[in-house]
Design a protein around this motif. Structure first.
Motif, PDB file in Angstrom:
ATOM      1  N   GLN A   1       5.182 -49.528  21.054  1.00  0.00           N
ATOM      2  CA  GLN A   1       5.976 -50.017  19.932  1.00  0.00           C
ATOM      3  C   GLN A   1       7.446 -50.066  20.329  1.00  0.00           C
ATOM      4  O   GLN A   1       7.904 -49.323  21.210  1.00  0.00           O
ATOM      5  CB  GLN A   1       5.804 -49.108  18.709  1.00  0.00           C
ATOM      6  N   ARG A   2       8.197 -50.958  19.699  1.00  0.00           N
ATOM      7  CA  ARG A   2       9.624 -51.070  19.991  1.00  0.00           C
ATOM      8  C   ARG A   2      10.337 -49.740  19.765  1.00  0.00           C
ATOM      9  O   ARG A   2      11.285 -49.400  20.480  1.00  0.00           O
ATOM     10  CB  ARG A   2      10.256 -52.165  19.129  1.00  0.00           C
ATOM     11  N   SER A   3       9.895 -48.984  18.778  1.00  0.00           N
ATOM     12  CA  SER A   3      10.543 -47.699  18.476  1.00  0.00           C
ATOM     13  C   SER A   3      10.480 -46.741  19.667  1.00  0.00           C
ATOM     14  O   SER A   3      11.353 -45.888  19.832  1.00  0.00           O
ATOM     15  CB  SER A   3       9.899 -47.053  17.254  1.00  0.00           C
ATOM     16  N   MET A   4       9.447 -46.892  20.502  1.00  0.00           N
ATOM     17  CA  MET A   4       9.345 -46.039  21.694  1.00  0.00           C
ATOM     18  C   MET A   4      10.463 -46.352  22.681  1.00  0.00           C
ATOM     19  O   MET A   4      11.011 -45.455  23.332  1.00  0.00           O
ATOM     20  CB  MET A   4       7.985 -46.253  22.369  1.00  0.00           C
ATOM     21  N   VAL A   5      10.794 -47.641  22.819  1.00  0.00           N
ATOM     22  CA  VAL A   5      11.870 -48.030  23.728  1.00  0.00           C
ATOM     23  C   VAL A   5      13.211 -47.552  23.196  1.00  0.00           C
ATOM     24  O   VAL A   5      14.083 -47.105  23.967  1.00  0.00           O
ATOM     25  CB  VAL A   5      11.886 -49.567  23.913  1.00  0.00           C
TER      26      VAL A   5
ATOM     27  N   VAL B   1       9.398 -52.989  30.979  1.00  0.00           N
ATOM     28  CA  VAL B   1       9.077 -52.726  29.569  1.00  0.00           C
ATOM     29  C   VAL B   1      10.255 -53.101  28.672  1.00  0.00           C
ATOM     30  O   VAL B   1      10.080 -53.745  27.620  1.00  0.00           O
ATOM     31  CB  VAL B   1       8.708 -51.241  29.385  1.00  0.00           C
ATOM     32  N   ALA B   2      11.462 -52.701  29.091  1.00  0.00           N
ATOM     33  CA  ALA B   2      12.639 -53.013  28.276  1.00  0.00           C
ATOM     34  C   ALA B   2      12.847 -54.520  28.161  1.00  0.00           C
ATOM     35  O   ALA B   2      13.211 -55.031  27.103  1.00  0.00           O
ATOM     36  CB  ALA B   2      13.877 -52.350  28.891  1.00  0.00           C
ATOM     37  N   LEU B   3      12.591 -55.237  29.256  1.00  0.00           N
ATOM     38  CA  LEU B   3      12.734 -56.696  29.216  1.00  0.00           C
ATOM     39  C   LEU B   3      11.715 -57.322  28.267  1.00  0.00           C
ATOM     40  O   LEU B   3      12.019 -58.295  27.567  1.00  0.00           O
ATOM     41  CB  LEU B   3      12.574 -57.265  30.624  1.00  0.00           C
ATOM     42  N   SER B   4      10.519 -56.759  28.247  1.00  0.00           N
ATOM     43  CA  SER B   4       9.494 -57.307  27.356  1.00  0.00           C
ATOM     44  C   SER B   4       9.878 -57.144  25.895  1.00  0.00           C
ATOM     45  O   SER B   4       9.436 -57.911  25.040  1.00  0.00           O
ATOM     46  CB  SER B   4       8.140 -56.632  27.628  1.00  0.00           C
TER      47      SER B   4
ATOM     48  N   SER C   1       2.540 -54.299  29.124  1.00  0.00           N
ATOM     49  CA  SER C   1       3.275 -53.808  27.956  1.00  0.00           C
ATOM     50  C   SER C   1       2.977 -54.657  26.721  1.00  0.00           C
ATOM     51  O   SER C   1       2.751 -54.128  25.617  1.00  0.00           O
ATOM     52  CB  SER C   1       4.778 -53.818  28.255  1.00  0.00           C
ATOM     53  N   TRP C   2       2.969 -55.973  26.906  1.00  0.00           N
ATOM     54  CA  TRP C   2       2.649 -56.858  25.769  1.00  0.00           C
ATOM     55  C   TRP C   2       1.229 -56.607  25.264  1.00  0.00           C
ATOM     56  O   TRP C   2       0.966 -56.629  24.071  1.00  0.00           O
ATOM     57  CB  TRP C   2       2.803 -58.319  26.191  1.00  0.00           C
TER      58      TRP C   2
ATOM     59  N   GLN D   1      18.898 -51.504  28.686  1.00  0.00           N
ATOM     60  CA  GLN D   1      18.018 -50.669  29.500  1.00  0.00           C
ATOM     61  C   GLN D   1      17.511 -51.432  30.721  1.00  0.00           C
ATOM     62  O   GLN D   1      17.325 -50.842  31.792  1.00  0.00           O
ATOM     63  CB  GLN D   1      16.836 -50.181  28.674  1.00  0.00           C
ATOM     64  N   THR D   2      17.315 -52.731  30.573  1.00  0.00           N
ATOM     65  CA  THR D   2      16.847 -53.525  31.709  1.00  0.00           C
ATOM     66  C   THR D   2      17.853 -53.483  32.843  1.00  0.00           C
ATOM     67  O   THR D   2      17.491 -53.230  33.997  1.00  0.00           O
ATOM     68  CB  THR D   2      16.616 -54.994  31.281  1.00  0.00           C
ATOM     69  N   TRP D   3      19.135 -53.717  32.526  1.00  0.00           N
ATOM     70  CA  TRP D   3      20.156 -53.690  33.569  1.00  0.00           C
ATOM     71  C   TRP D   3      20.360 -52.291  34.122  1.00  0.00           C
ATOM     72  O   TRP D   3      20.532 -52.097  35.334  1.00  0.00           O
ATOM     73  CB  TRP D   3      21.473 -54.241  33.028  1.00  0.00           C
TER      74      TRP D   3
END
Length: 313
Positions: free
Chosen positions: A201-205, A263-266, A191-192, A272-274
């Protein structure tokens, strides 16, 4: 029908032959004295109805033939023989419902090995799922589910629990947890890398993602679906008619949940990670519970079948 090829020490051959002859559902018995060279001994071959196979294999292991000789079992795709038909009719139950515990244990043992290939498949599946969740593409999610090999260790845990083999439980659990941990770390790095190239991009998350939002929003139905998938997957492994496993793979969100968590954690989106982590745990727990209960029911059913057959004149 199953075909058994046995290598027996000469002083064990008579006991093996007697066991085969008294086992209901066996036929086509062949004895070749002194035919084996490595290990040296006699070769005994026979055919047995699938529903009687587990009993016969268990008896052969009780004679320690797996240590002093050899037990090889293979499926017979076609057998044109009235004696074979008679053997199948005499054996209790239906062949499609029979469970060969040794075969199941061997299959799940192989699938539960923490190997480079296993981790590679799981990592690739998780990366595919990462692309799917970022692009909100359901087709990529389904493809990632089909690639993921995680059902092997899950089935291994259920099988080991039913067979009361704690060391095999921990072995399968280690393969499952270490495999997902490695896949998620690699997916975070993936992901990075794509973010550096401007593909992620962050906007995708942060987007709504209507096609894949369920992945980080677990509910009661997540567990229900996983439980039903666990039943179907276990039956596909134990049955002679096993064609449903790929359907099981694409019905649960284990790999997509792991991908979204990574991905969310990155991007430090801990909500979203939890949510994805709970989705992953609900799916894993539902499959293991369903698999264990299914195997216990099958074990009870076949024990009853044998008891009824033994009471018949």
């Amino acid at each position: 029908m199953l075909h058994l090829r046995l290598i027996t020490p000469p002083d064990t051959t008579d006991a093996v032959v007697r066991l085969i002859e008294k086992t209901v559902g066996t036929t086509h018995l062949v004895v070749l004295p002194g035919a084996a060279r490595n290990p040296a001994g006699d070769v005994v071959m026979c055919d047995v109805a699938r529903e009687a196979g587990d009993e016969l294999i268990g008896g052969l292991r009780a004679l320690e033939l797996d240590r002093t000789g050899s037990i090889a079992v293979e499926n017979i795709d076609l057998s044109l023989s009235k004696r074979a038909d008679k053997a199948e009719d005499e054996a209790p139950g239906e062949g499609a419902d029979a469970v060969l515990w040794e075969q199941l244990a061997d299959a799940t043992h192989e699938e539960s090995t923490l190997s480079v290939t296993y981790v590679a498949f799981l990592a690739v599946a998780t990366m595919l799922a990462a692309c799917g969740v970022m692009l909100d593409n359901a087709i990529l999610i389904v493809g990632a589910m089909a690639v993921g090999p995680e059902f092997g260790p899950l089935a291994g845990i259920s099988t080991a629990l039913v067979r009361k083999a704690p060391h095999l439980v921990w072995r399968s659990l280690w393969a499952l947890l270490a495999g997902f941990a490695a896949a998620m770390v690699l997916t975070a790095g993936f992901s990075w890398l794509l973010d550096a190239f401007g593909l992620f991009q962050r906007s995708m998350v942060e987007a709504a993602r209507p096609n894949t939002a369920f992945i980080w929003k677990p509910d009661s139905m997540s567990f229900v679906v996983a439980f039903l998938a666990g039943i179907a997957g276990t039956l596909s492994l134990t049955s002679a008619k096993s064609g449903a496993l790929i359907g099981v793979a694409i019905s649960v969100t284990t790999v997509p949940a792991a991908a979204n968590a990574a991905v969310a954690l990155s991007y430090r989106d801990y909500s979203q990670t939890w949510g994805s982590t709970w989705q992953l745990l609900a799916n894993l727990g539902g499959i293991v519970l369903a698999g264990t209960l299914t195997l216990l029911v099958q074990k009870w059913f076949w024990t009853r079948q044998r008891e009824r057959a033994a009471q018949l004149p």
